[in-house]
Design a protein around this motif. Structure first.
Motif, PDB file in Angstrom:
ATOM      1  N   ARG A  15       0.764  51.103 -84.295  1.00  0.00           N
ATOM      2  CA  ARG A  15      -0.631  50.693 -84.492  1.00  0.00           C
ATOM      3  C   ARG A  15      -0.721  49.692 -85.634  1.00  0.00           C
ATOM      4  NH1 ARG A  15      -4.593  54.158 -82.137  1.00  0.00           N
ATOM      5  NH2 ARG A  15      -6.117  53.163 -83.473  1.00  0.00           N
ATOM      6  N   TYR A  46      -0.778  48.828 -80.328  1.00  0.00           N
ATOM      7  CA  TYR A  46      -2.207  48.562 -80.463  1.00  0.00           C
ATOM      8  C   TYR A  46      -2.400  47.693 -81.695  1.00  0.00           C
ATOM      9  CZ  TYR A  46      -7.086  49.427 -81.712  1.00  0.00           C
ATOM     10  OH  TYR A  46      -8.406  49.282 -82.057  1.00  0.00           O
ATOM     11  N   TYR A 105      -4.233  46.479 -76.321  1.00  0.00           N
ATOM     12  CA  TYR A 105      -3.177  47.459 -76.094  1.00  0.00           C
ATOM     13  C   TYR A 105      -2.061  46.786 -75.316  1.00  0.00           C
ATOM     14  CZ  TYR A 105      -6.649  51.101 -77.056  1.00  0.00           C
ATOM     15  OH  TYR A 105      -7.596  51.894 -77.631  1.00  0.00           O
TER      16      TYR A 105
END
Length: 121
Positions: free
Chosen positions: A36, A67, A106
């Protein structure tokens, strides 16, 4: 974006957009390897540059899902300036700190990750 992609790649059919649902709890339940990026960082910039480097064997990472901020046209121009030596990594990060709005995306990079998507239409 579908129209632009169809035009860019010379498709002469009507572009189609598929819609999927994704339960984000899959990113924290331990079943997937996830990376992330919550904002623009030096680590994010280096990650994006490595993904776009034609000399680096791809994929260069083994994350199921990544992400993070989208590297859109404005960001890509700044990253090219950095790659060509026009600005430092620190200057690149300073320029990226003030976008009007960060949009996230994503990346689903494995069959295991794709299994977490539910096709809607």
């Amino acid at each position: 974006m579908a129209d632009r992609g169809a035009e860019r790649f010379g498709y002469y059919q009507t572009p189609v957009v598929s819609t999927f649902e994704f339960d984000e709890t899959a990113m924290t339940d331990g079943s997937l390897k996830v990376k992330r990026f919550e904002t623009y960082t030096e680590e994010w910039a280096e990650f994006v540059l490595r993904n776009r480097d034609r000399k680096t064997p791809q994929p260069f990472h083994d994350y199921d899902i990544v992400y993070g901020p989208i590297a859109d046209d404005g960001v890509v121009r700044q990253m090219r300036r950095f790659e060509m030596g026009g600005i430092t990594l620190k200057e690149l990060m300073q320029e990226l700190q003030y976008p009007p709005k960060i949009t996230f995306q994503y990346f689903f990079g494995s069959e295991k990750a794709l299994e977490k998507l539910r096709f809607l239409c």
